[in-house]
Design an enzyme around this catalytic site. Structure first.
Site, PDB file in Angstrom:
ATOM      1  N   HIS A   1       0.332   4.507  -2.389  1.00  0.00           N
ATOM      2  CA  HIS A   1       0.099   5.862  -1.866  1.00  0.00           C
ATOM      3  C   HIS A   1       1.251   6.804  -2.207  1.00  0.00           C
ATOM      4  CE1 HIS A   1      -3.455   5.321   1.104  1.00  0.00           C
ATOM      5  NE2 HIS A   1      -3.557   4.490   0.083  1.00  0.00           N
ATOM      6  N   ASP A   2       2.411   6.254  -2.530  1.00  0.00           N
ATOM      7  CA  ASP A   2       3.508   7.089  -3.025  1.00  0.00           C
ATOM      8  C   ASP A   2       3.220   7.509  -4.471  1.00  0.00           C
ATOM      9  OD1 ASP A   2       5.971   8.389  -3.100  1.00  0.00           O
ATOM     10  OD2 ASP A   2       7.040   6.600  -3.797  1.00  0.00           O
TER      11      ASP A   2
ATOM     12  N   ARG B   1       0.821  -1.217   0.000  1.00  0.00           N
ATOM     13  CA  ARG B   1       0.000   0.000   0.000  1.00  0.00           C
ATOM     14  C   ARG B   1       0.854   1.265   0.000  1.00  0.00           C
ATOM     15  NH1 ARG B   1      -3.869   2.414   4.309  1.00  0.00           N
ATOM     16  NH2 ARG B   1      -5.440   3.466   3.025  1.00  0.00           N
TER      17      ARG B   1
ATOM     18  N   ASN C   1      -4.165   8.624   4.833  1.00  0.00           N
ATOM     19  CA  ASN C   1      -2.930   8.074   5.397  1.00  0.00           C
ATOM     20  C   ASN C   1      -2.907   8.014   6.918  1.00  0.00           C
ATOM     21  OD1 ASN C   1      -1.858   7.737   2.838  1.00  0.00           O
ATOM     22  ND2 ASN C   1      -0.772   9.708   2.850  1.00  0.00           N
TER      23      ASN C   1
ATOM     24  N   ASP D   1     -10.088  -9.658   2.697  1.00  0.00           N
ATOM     25  CA  ASP D   1     -10.747 -10.859   2.165  1.00  0.00           C
ATOM     26  C   ASP D   1     -10.541 -11.997   3.153  1.00  0.00           C
ATOM     27  OD1 ASP D   1      -8.296 -12.114   1.722  1.00  0.00           O
ATOM     28  OD2 ASP D   1      -8.496 -12.209  -0.467  1.00  0.00           O
TER      29      ASP D   1
ATOM     30  N   HIS E   1      -6.125  -5.720  -2.537  1.00  0.00           N
ATOM     31  CA  HIS E   1      -6.941  -6.003  -1.354  1.00  0.00           C
ATOM     32  C   HIS E   1      -7.119  -7.493  -1.106  1.00  0.00           C
ATOM     33  CE1 HIS E   1      -8.797  -1.686  -1.531  1.00  0.00           C
ATOM     34  NE2 HIS E   1      -7.517  -1.691  -1.209  1.00  0.00           N
ATOM     35  N   THR E   2      -6.411  -8.316  -1.824  1.00  0.00           N
ATOM     36  CA  THR E   2      -6.326  -9.743  -1.487  1.00  0.00           C
ATOM     37  C   THR E   2      -5.494  -9.963  -0.224  1.00  0.00           C
ATOM     38  OG1 THR E   2      -5.622 -11.924  -2.255  1.00  0.00           O
ATOM     39  CG2 THR E   2      -4.337 -10.074  -3.032  1.00  0.00           C
TER      40      THR E   2
ATOM     41  N   SER F   1       7.681  10.580  -1.606  1.00  0.00           N
ATOM     42  CA  SER F   1       7.153  11.708  -0.823  1.00  0.00           C
ATOM     43  C   SER F   1       6.337  11.233   0.378  1.00  0.00           C
ATOM     44  CB  SER F   1       6.318  12.634  -1.703  1.00  0.00           C
ATOM     45  OG  SER F   1       5.247  11.925  -2.286  1.00  0.00           O
TER      46      SER F   1
HETATM   47  C1  HEM Z   1      -9.156   1.415  -6.110  1.00  0.00           C
HETATM   48  C2  HEM Z   1      -9.128   2.295  -5.149  1.00  0.00           C
HETATM   49  C3  HEM Z   1      -8.696   1.972  -3.756  1.00  0.00           C
HETATM   50  C4  HEM Z   1      -9.354   2.346  -2.629  1.00  0.00           C
HETATM   51  C5  HEM Z   1     -10.630   3.176  -2.550  1.00  0.00           C
HETATM   52  C6  HEM Z   1      -8.623   1.800  -1.522  1.00  0.00           C
HETATM   53  C7  HEM Z   1      -8.966   1.977  -0.190  1.00  0.00           C
HETATM   54  C8  HEM Z   1      -8.383   1.313   0.860  1.00  0.00           C
HETATM   55  C9  HEM Z   1      -8.819   1.436   2.217  1.00  0.00           C
HETATM   56  C10 HEM Z   1      -9.935   2.347   2.722  1.00  0.00           C
HETATM   57  C11 HEM Z   1      -8.048   0.608   2.960  1.00  0.00           C
HETATM   58  C12 HEM Z   1      -8.123   0.408   4.474  1.00  0.00           C
HETATM   59  C13 HEM Z   1      -7.350   1.548   5.117  1.00  0.00           C
HETATM   60  C14 HEM Z   1      -7.531   1.638   6.605  1.00  0.00           C
HETATM   61  O1  HEM Z   1      -8.042   0.706   7.223  1.00  0.00           O
HETATM   62  O2  HEM Z   1      -7.139   2.659   7.172  1.00  0.00           O
HETATM   63  C15 HEM Z   1      -7.117  -0.030   2.077  1.00  0.00           C
HETATM   64  C16 HEM Z   1      -6.178  -0.946   2.457  1.00  0.00           C
HETATM   65  C17 HEM Z   1      -5.254  -1.502   1.600  1.00  0.00           C
HETATM   66  N1  HEM Z   1      -5.078  -1.177   0.281  1.00  0.00           N
HETATM   67 FE1  HEM Z   1      -6.324  -0.080  -0.861  1.00  0.00          FE
HETATM   68  N2  HEM Z   1      -7.544   1.109  -1.986  1.00  0.00           N
HETATM   69  C18 HEM Z   1      -7.544   1.196  -3.347  1.00  0.00           C
HETATM   70  C19 HEM Z   1      -6.591   0.664  -4.187  1.00  0.00           C
HETATM   71  C20 HEM Z   1      -5.480  -0.042  -3.779  1.00  0.00           C
HETATM   72  C21 HEM Z   1      -4.381  -0.404  -4.629  1.00  0.00           C
HETATM   73  C22 HEM Z   1      -4.243  -0.006  -6.086  1.00  0.00           C
HETATM   74  C23 HEM Z   1      -3.512  -1.123  -3.864  1.00  0.00           C
HETATM   75  C24 HEM Z   1      -2.199  -1.747  -4.257  1.00  0.00           C
HETATM   76  C25 HEM Z   1      -1.947  -2.225  -5.441  1.00  0.00           C
HETATM   77  C26 HEM Z   1      -4.077  -1.204  -2.545  1.00  0.00           C
HETATM   78  C27 HEM Z   1      -3.530  -1.898  -1.486  1.00  0.00           C
HETATM   79  C28 HEM Z   1      -4.059  -1.936  -0.218  1.00  0.00           C
HETATM   80  C29 HEM Z   1      -3.570  -2.829   0.824  1.00  0.00           C
HETATM   81  C30 HEM Z   1      -2.494  -3.880   0.665  1.00  0.00           C
HETATM   82  C31 HEM Z   1      -4.311  -2.536   1.983  1.00  0.00           C
HETATM   83  C32 HEM Z   1      -4.131  -3.165   3.371  1.00  0.00           C
HETATM   84  C33 HEM Z   1      -3.004  -2.438   4.090  1.00  0.00           C
HETATM   85  C34 HEM Z   1      -2.673  -2.966   5.464  1.00  0.00           C
HETATM   86  O3  HEM Z   1      -3.241  -3.941   5.928  1.00  0.00           O
HETATM   87  O4  HEM Z   1      -1.781  -2.346   6.093  1.00  0.00           O
HETATM   88  N3  HEM Z   1      -5.255  -0.502  -2.515  1.00  0.00           N
HETATM   89  N4  HEM Z   1      -7.348   0.426   0.808  1.00  0.00           N
END
Ligand code: HEM
Ligand SMILES: *[C@@H]1O[C@H](CO)[C@@H](O)[C@H](O)[C@H]1NC(C)=O
Ligand SMILES: *[C@@H]1O[C@H](CO)[C@@H](O)[C@H](O)[C@H]1NC(C)=O
Length: 327
Positions: free
Chosen positions: A72-73, A68, A100, A247, A202-203, A82
């Protein structure tokens, strides 16, 4: 073609080549290459993988957190490290932006990687932005297998600025609907396929109650069992930081995420937007990735490379000594 014409063509071609060699106005933003560190720091990539592996063994979630960070970078003024800059009394970074704060993590592991590569190479030659790109790839290949071991392009440099406003404005929030997600990705040069396959990030990993509360209480395209589970973890008031897995297998990069979407079991509103049951292009891609783990791995790697190519907007770049502050 006459010999005069031929000679003329050769001269023009030569001039074009020399022109791109010597007149390129932005030599620091040259094309990224996979072998960028082969000569200047051959130990860099093996060291990054080994630190990532150790960190994931200590805490399985760390792979998700590192993946992630790279996202976010890259989505905030390009992949320029950054996101890693700390706030100070005179500097506002991106860590306190809404997407963030209390959310992104893994900075200690990045520090550890940076210290280890710079020590091995005896000087700071590996950029923090490159470290994020490699650590993201290593994380998915450690948690998903060799098929996810795509070749990372390297040679990024680090920004000397950061933008909290850009982080607030350019990162997609979980309440976005389908067309908002598509538009957001388009603004970064990414298409529908990139959106669907990169959301497969999100897998792995976890989400906080604040990010799925509205879905748990208000959405109708949600499996009743999941709805009950989400509500149990996430009360209407309080418990904002309570966690659920994104998931059913949050420590494995696999097709479970896409299978869940097909059963209205996406945890985030934005996840479920990718499969609405209308059998449009997005639904078809979700079905493909739910059935074909190799297609998912192949397309995920290709789209990560595309995302990793998002070029720094900043023109004044450097290789940071400490990923948390400008030199
Ligand atoms: C499509 C739009 C996306 C949205 C709206 C989104 C939103 C979010 C949100 C709300 C969370 C939970 C954050 C929290 O609990 O504070 C999350 C977690 C996460 N996102 Fe996304 N995301 C998106 C795309 C992506 C992409 C493109 C990736 C990487 C290729 C990604 C990787 C992750 C990962 C791995 C987590 C879990 C992080 C952890 O457990 O520390 N996301 N995302
Ligand atoms: C998505 O959200 C935008 C902005 O709120 C809105 O204008 C649009 O109508 C929504 N699209 C759908 C299909 O709901
Ligand atoms: C559900 O929707 C209503 C009406 O839009 C809104 O007032 C309420 O805050 C929403 N509930 C949650 C938990 O987001």
């Amino acid at each position: 073609m006459g010999s005069e014409n031929l000679r003329y063509s050769v001269v023009v071609l030569l001039m074009l080549c020399l022109g791109t060699l010597f007149l390129n106005p932005t030599p620091t933003s040259a094309q990224l290459t996979p072998d960028f560190y082969h000569k200047i720091c051959p130990q860099a990539l093996p060291i990054i993988k080994s630190v990532v592996r150790t960190a994931i063994k200590r805490e399985r979630r760390m792979g998700a957190s590192l993946l992630r960070l790279h996202f976010h970078d890259c989505f905030v003024n390009g992949c320029d490290g950054s996101v890693l800059l700390d706030d100070t009394s005179t500097f506002t970074g991106e860590k306190t932006a809404l997407p963030n704060i209390n959310s992104i993590r893994g900075f200690e592991v990045v520090d550890q990687i940076k210290a280890a590569v710079d020590k091995a190479c005896k000087r700071p030659v590996v950029s923090c932005a490159d470290i994020l790109a490699v650590a993201a790839r290593d994380s998915v290949s450690i948690l998903g297998g060799e098929a996810f071991n795509y070749q990372v392009l390297l040679g990024r440099k680090d920004a000397r600025t950061a933008s909290r406003d850009a982080a607030n404005n350019n990162l997609p929030p979980p309440f976005f609907n389908f067309s908002q997600l598509v538009t957001n990705f388009q603004s970064h040069g990414l298409n529908l396929k990139d959106l669907v396959v990169l959301s497969g990030g999100h897998t792995i990993g976890l989400a906080r109650c604040t990010t799925f509360r509205a879905r748990a209480y208000n959405d109708t395209n949600i499996d009743p069992t999941l709805k009950a589970q989400l509500k149990a973890v996430c009360p209407l008031t309080g418990g904002d930081n309570n966690l659920v897995p994104l998931d059913a297998t949050p420590n494995t990069v696999d097709t479970t995420y896409y299978k869940a979407l097909m059963n209205k079991k996406g945890v985030l509103h934005s996840d479920q937007q990718l499969f609405k049951g209308d059998w449009g292009d997005s639904d078809k891609l979700v079905k493909l990735y739910s059935e074909d783990g190799y297609a998912f791995a192949r397309d995920f790697g290709a789209s990560m490379i595309k995302m990793g190519n998002l070029k720094a907007k900043d023109k004044n770049l450097e290789i940071r000594v400490n990923c948390r502050k400008v030199n």
